[in-house]
Design an enzyme around this catalytic site. Structure first.
Site, PDB file in Angstrom:
ATOM      1  N   CYS A 139       0.879  -1.172   0.000  1.00 51.46           N
ATOM      2  CA  CYS A 139       0.000   0.000   0.000  1.00 51.46           C
ATOM      3  C   CYS A 139       0.915   1.219   0.000  1.00 51.46           C
ATOM      4  O   CYS A 139       2.126   1.088  -0.236  1.00 51.46           O
ATOM      5  CB  CYS A 139      -0.995  -0.013   1.158  1.00 51.46           C
ATOM      6  SG  CYS A 139      -0.276   0.113   2.814  1.00 51.46           S
ATOM      7  N   GLY A 140       0.370   2.395   0.229  1.00 55.54           N
ATOM      8  CA  GLY A 140       1.201   3.590   0.118  1.00 55.54           C
ATOM      9  C   GLY A 140       2.363   3.589   1.095  1.00 55.54           C
ATOM     10  O   GLY A 140       3.519   3.786   0.738  1.00 55.54           O
ATOM     11  N   GLY A 196      -0.856   0.089   6.535  1.00 55.87           N
ATOM     12  CA  GLY A 196      -2.228  -0.423   6.579  1.00 55.87           C
ATOM     13  C   GLY A 196      -2.295  -1.907   6.258  1.00 55.87           C
ATOM     14  O   GLY A 196      -2.985  -2.674   6.949  1.00 55.87           O
ATOM     15  N   HIS A 223      14.889 -14.275  11.804  1.00 55.20           N
ATOM     16  CA  HIS A 223      14.484 -14.230  13.215  1.00 55.20           C
ATOM     17  C   HIS A 223      12.978 -14.368  13.427  1.00 55.20           C
ATOM     18  O   HIS A 223      12.560 -14.840  14.482  1.00 55.20           O
ATOM     19  CB  HIS A 223      14.933 -12.903  13.845  1.00 55.20           C
ATOM     20  CG  HIS A 223      16.426 -12.817  14.013  1.00 55.20           C
ATOM     21  ND1 HIS A 223      17.029 -11.802  14.714  1.00 55.20           N
ATOM     22  CD2 HIS A 223      17.436 -13.609  13.554  1.00 55.20           C
ATOM     23  CE1 HIS A 223      18.343 -11.974  14.698  1.00 55.20           C
ATOM     24  NE2 HIS A 223      18.612 -13.057  13.992  1.00 55.20           N
ATOM     25  N   ARG A 277      10.599 -17.746  20.462  1.00 55.45           N
ATOM     26  CA  ARG A 277      10.042 -16.388  20.487  1.00 55.45           C
ATOM     27  C   ARG A 277       8.838 -16.261  19.556  1.00 55.45           C
ATOM     28  O   ARG A 277       7.816 -15.657  19.921  1.00 55.45           O
ATOM     29  CB  ARG A 277      11.140 -15.390  20.106  1.00 55.45           C
ATOM     30  CG  ARG A 277      12.234 -15.348  21.165  1.00 55.45           C
ATOM     31  CD  ARG A 277      13.504 -14.708  20.678  1.00 55.45           C
ATOM     32  NE  ARG A 277      14.549 -14.803  21.707  1.00 55.45           N
ATOM     33  CZ  ARG A 277      15.809 -14.484  21.505  1.00 55.45           C
ATOM     34  NH1 ARG A 277      16.227 -14.034  20.330  1.00 55.45           N
ATOM     35  NH2 ARG A 277      16.690 -14.617  22.485  1.00 55.45           N
TER      36      ARG A 277
HETATM   37  C1  RB5 Z   1      -3.910   5.445   0.658  1.00 55.00           C
HETATM   38  O1  RB5 Z   1      -3.988   6.817   0.460  1.00 55.00           O
HETATM   39  C2  RB5 Z   1      -3.049   5.112   1.857  1.00 55.00           C
HETATM   40  O2  RB5 Z   1      -3.662   5.547   3.019  1.00 55.00           O
HETATM   41  C3  RB5 Z   1      -2.773   3.628   1.910  1.00 55.00           C
HETATM   42  O3  RB5 Z   1      -2.176   3.212   0.735  1.00 55.00           O
HETATM   43  C4  RB5 Z   1      -1.825   3.172   3.002  1.00 55.00           C
HETATM   44  O4  RB5 Z   1      -0.661   3.930   3.035  1.00 55.00           O
HETATM   45  C5  RB5 Z   1      -2.433   2.995   4.333  1.00 55.00           C
HETATM   46  O5  RB5 Z   1      -1.792   2.560   5.305  1.00 55.00           O
END
Ligand code: RB5
Length: 143
Positions: free
Chosen positions: A65-66, A70, A98, A136
């Site tokens: 993602c960006g 996320g 690890h 762990r």
């Molecule tokens: C999208 O704008 C962005 O929020 C998503 O790709 C990501 O970085 C979220 O964690």
């Protein structure tokens, strides 16, 4: 090795480049989308990839993602998943040595393709060390 790959709109461009590299290097890749830069919600794709890896249908996953945050937060909600956000090859190597990480997460908006390839090379070629690290890793899941 069978790889599940997924991304949101911010990870789409880097995903395309990673798929080319994976295919060229003999990995079997299933792309869970998204398939364009149209805005989507990253959990929808992260859950699909994490579920497929958790079920054992794929040995490893790649999520982009960006920021990489996320998708890693989402994937790590799955009990059988150890998703690692990696930004340099050394971290990817440690994630395998690890942590026995099974999903690689990357930040599509902050990583150059050349670095992403180096990260993937480490992530897919490095074995888990086991031993004290197994103890762990066994303590990570909530009972
Ligand atoms: C999208 O704008 C962005 O929020 C998503 O790709 C990501 O970085 C979220 O964690």
């Amino acid at each position: 090795m069978k790889i599940a790959i997924g991304n949101d709109h911010a990870g789409y461009e880097l995903k395309l480049a990673m798929k080319v590299w994976l295919n060229e290097h003999g990995y079997e890749v299933k792309d869970f989308g998204t398939g364009s830069t149209d805005s989507v919600d990253y959990p929808d794709y992260a859950h699909m990839v994490a579920e497929a890896v958790e079920k054992g249908e794929f040995e490893r996953g790649v999520l982009i993602c960006g920021s990489g945050l996320g998708v890693s937060m989402t994937a790590n909600k799955h009990q059988g998943i150890r998703a690692a956000l990696c930004w340099i090859p050394e971290i990817a190597e440690l994630a395998r040595l690890h942590n026995n990480a099974n999903i690689l997460c990357m930040a599509g908006r902050f990583i150059e393709k050349e670095v992403a390839v180096q990260i993937m090379e480490k992530f897919f070629s490095t074995p888990f060390e086991g031993g004290r690290h197994q103890n762990r890793v066994d303590k990570i899941p909530l009972k």
